[in-house]
Design an enzyme around this catalytic site. Sequence first.
Site, mmCIF file in Angstrom:
data_model
loop_
_atom_site.group_PDB
_atom_site.id
_atom_site.type_symbol
_atom_site.label_atom_id
_atom_site.label_comp_id
_atom_site.label_asym_id
_atom_site.label_seq_id
_atom_site.Cartn_x
_atom_site.Cartn_y
_atom_site.Cartn_z
ATOM 1 C CB SER A 119 -78.054 -0.253 75.884
ATOM 2 O OG SER A 119 -78.993 0.718 75.509
ATOM 3 C CG HIS A 140 -75.034 -3.974 75.677
ATOM 4 N ND1 HIS A 140 -74.834 -3.402 76.905
ATOM 5 C CD2 HIS A 140 -75.227 -2.935 74.813
ATOM 6 C CE1 HIS A 140 -74.888 -2.090 76.797
ATOM 7 N NE2 HIS A 140 -75.116 -1.781 75.539
ATOM 8 C CD GLU A 152 -73.578 -5.472 79.996
ATOM 9 O OE1 GLU A 152 -73.654 -5.405 81.229
ATOM 10 O OE2 GLU A 152 -74.219 -4.704 79.248
ATOM 11 C CG ASN A 190 -75.987 0.962 80.028
ATOM 12 O OD1 ASN A 190 -74.982 1.660 80.133
ATOM 13 N ND2 ASN A 190 -76.480 0.606 78.860
HETATM 14 N N1 CAA Z 1 -57.520 1.739 65.392
HETATM 15 C C1 CAA Z 1 -56.831 0.984 66.286
HETATM 16 N N2 CAA Z 1 -56.512 1.431 67.522
HETATM 17 C C2 CAA Z 1 -56.897 2.677 67.861
HETATM 18 C C3 CAA Z 1 -57.602 3.517 66.971
HETATM 19 C C4 CAA Z 1 -57.911 2.989 65.687
HETATM 20 N N3 CAA Z 1 -58.560 3.712 64.784
HETATM 21 N N4 CAA Z 1 -57.845 4.692 67.596
HETATM 22 C C5 CAA Z 1 -57.316 4.586 68.815
HETATM 23 N N5 CAA Z 1 -56.732 3.390 68.976
HETATM 24 C C6 CAA Z 1 -56.027 2.895 70.157
HETATM 25 C C7 CAA Z 1 -54.916 3.854 70.529
HETATM 26 O O1 CAA Z 1 -53.749 3.599 69.785
HETATM 27 C C8 CAA Z 1 -54.750 3.558 72.007
HETATM 28 O O2 CAA Z 1 -54.040 2.345 72.160
HETATM 29 P P1 CAA Z 1 -52.959 2.176 73.344
HETATM 30 O O3 CAA Z 1 -53.731 2.274 74.620
HETATM 31 O O4 CAA Z 1 -52.372 0.805 73.087
HETATM 32 O O5 CAA Z 1 -52.004 3.290 73.159
HETATM 33 C C9 CAA Z 1 -56.194 3.299 72.438
HETATM 34 O O6 CAA Z 1 -56.900 2.874 71.269
HETATM 35 C C10 CAA Z 1 -56.858 4.553 72.995
HETATM 36 O O7 CAA Z 1 -56.921 5.508 71.943
HETATM 37 P P2 CAA Z 1 -56.518 7.044 72.100
HETATM 38 O O8 CAA Z 1 -55.292 7.172 72.936
HETATM 39 O O9 CAA Z 1 -56.468 7.666 70.749
HETATM 40 O O10 CAA Z 1 -57.754 7.651 72.776
HETATM 41 P P3 CAA Z 1 -58.051 7.801 74.293
HETATM 42 O O11 CAA Z 1 -56.937 7.345 75.157
HETATM 43 O O12 CAA Z 1 -58.547 9.182 74.393
HETATM 44 O O13 CAA Z 1 -59.247 6.735 74.496
HETATM 45 C C11 CAA Z 1 -61.440 5.957 74.492
HETATM 46 C C12 CAA Z 1 -60.438 6.868 73.819
HETATM 47 C C13 CAA Z 1 -61.080 4.505 74.218
HETATM 48 C C14 CAA Z 1 -62.793 6.273 73.901
HETATM 49 C C15 CAA Z 1 -61.383 6.223 76.039
HETATM 50 O O14 CAA Z 1 -61.547 7.584 76.298
HETATM 51 C C16 CAA Z 1 -62.425 5.458 76.791
HETATM 52 O O15 CAA Z 1 -62.276 4.273 77.065
HETATM 53 N N6 CAA Z 1 -63.525 6.173 77.141
HETATM 54 C C17 CAA Z 1 -64.657 5.565 77.827
HETATM 55 C C18 CAA Z 1 -65.576 4.971 76.808
HETATM 56 C C19 CAA Z 1 -66.707 4.278 77.453
HETATM 57 O O16 CAA Z 1 -66.912 4.264 78.655
HETATM 58 N N7 CAA Z 1 -67.506 3.639 76.607
HETATM 59 C C20 CAA Z 1 -68.688 2.949 77.034
HETATM 60 C C21 CAA Z 1 -69.836 3.878 76.909
HETATM 61 S S1 CAA Z 1 -71.323 3.117 77.479
HETATM 62 C C22 CAA Z 1 -71.829 2.217 76.156
HETATM 63 O O17 CAA Z 1 -71.288 2.243 75.095
HETATM 64 C C23 CAA Z 1 -72.994 1.341 76.370
HETATM 65 C C24 CAA Z 1 -74.310 1.900 76.287
HETATM 66 O O18 CAA Z 1 -75.224 1.119 76.205
HETATM 67 C C25 CAA Z 1 -74.618 3.327 76.364
#
Ligand code: CAA
Length: 289
Positions: A119, A140, A152, A190
Site C-alpha cells: 500500500s 493494490h 490500483e 491512501n
Molecule cells: N460472500 C459474498 N458476499 C458477501 C459476503 C460473503 N462472504 N459477505 C458480505 N457479502 C455481501 C453482502 O451480501 C452485501 O451485498 P449487497 O450489498 O448486495 O447486499 C455486501 O457484501 C455488504 O456486506 P454486509 O451487508 O454484510 O456488510 P456491510 O454492509 O456492513 O459492508 C463492508 C461491509 C463491505 C466492509 C463495508 O462496511 C465497507 O465497504 N466498509 C469500508 C471498507 C473500506 O473502506 N475498505 C478499504 C480499507 S483501506 C485498504 O484496504 C487499503 C489499505 O492499503 C489500507
Amino acid sequence: MAIRKVGVVGCGLMGGGIAQTCAAAGLETVVREVSEEFLRKGMKRIDAFLQGGVDKGKLTAARKAETLGRLKGTTQAGDLADCDLVIEAVIENIAEKCKLFAELDAICKPSTILASNTSSLSIIEMAAATKRPGLVCGLHFFNPVPLMRLVEVVRTISTSEATLAEAHAFAKAIGKTAITAKDTPGFVVNLLLVPYLLDAIRALESGLATREDIDAGMTLGCGHPMGPLALLDFVGLDTTYYIANIMFDEFKEAKYAPPPLLKRMVLAGHYGKKSGKGFYDYAAKATKA
Ligand code: CAA
C-alpha cells in the site's frame, strides 16, 4: 488476456482475499504460505468467507466447490514457476519484499509478471531486485478484497506498456475496476484516505466530538459505509501508523504525521479489530462497547 494461472504469495487477509477472488473468477490459482500452519489458517478463512456467501445466498455450494477446486495451497515456492502473474502480499517490509522479488525472478518463467500488493512501499525498489523491471507493477487491493471493487494498478518508471495493459486486463477479468497510479507512497486512495483518517483521530483527541458522533457524522453526513474511527479499527491502527510514517518520511507534510493518540494506541497494542480493541471494543460479542 495472457494471464491464465495466478500465483499469490501470502495467505493472510489480503493474500487470501486475492487468491479467493482470482479462483472465483475462473483462474487457476496457487497460493503460497511459509508454513503448513499459516496455509491451513488462510485456507480456513477463505472457506469461511465463501460459506458466508453461500449462507447469504450470494453463491451456490457448487460455485464454492468450483472456486476451491481452482485454488491450490502450497508451501513450495517452486509451485509458482509456471504462473503468468504472481502477486505478493507478504509483510510490509521492503527488505523482505526485495528478497522475495529476487527469489521469484529466479524461479518464475521469463514472461511472468511480478506484482506487489503493497500500500505504500516503493515498487521500483522491488523491481530493481529483479532482472525484469519492465514486468513488475503494483496491484493494490482493498480490504475485504472479495467485496471491494477497486484495484490500483501501479506503474513504475520501468513498467512496460504491455505489463500495464495486462494488469488492467487482469483486474477486469477478476471483476474489479482498475485505476492507474504512479509509484509514490499511498498511490491515489491512501494519499487521500490517510490524512482523512488521521484528521478524525485529531478531532477525537481535541475533544471535538465523541467517537460515535465522529463516525455517525461521516456515515450519515457523507454516505460512507463506515465512519473513520470504525474504519481505522477495521484497517488496523498499526497498519495505518506504518503507512502514515512512510508517507510522512516521503512528503514531510504535517497532514501525514501520525497524531500522538495513534502512536500511543499502537504502543499499547490497541490495533483495532484484530487485537480486540481499538477505538471500539471487540473483545465482547457485542461490539462497539
Ligand atoms: N460472500 C459474498 N458476499 C458477501 C459476503 C460473503 N462472504 N459477505 C458480505 N457479502 C455481501 C453482502 O451480501 C452485501 O451485498 P449487497 O450489498 O448486495 O447486499 C455486501 O457484501 C455488504 O456486506 P454486509 O451487508 O454484510 O456488510 P456491510 O454492509 O456492513 O459492508 C463492508 C461491509 C463491505 C466492509 C463495508 O462496511 C465497507 O465497504 N466498509 C469500508 C471498507 C473500506 O473502506 N475498505 C478499504 C480499507 S483501506 C485498504 O484496504 C487499503 C489499505 O492499503 C489500507
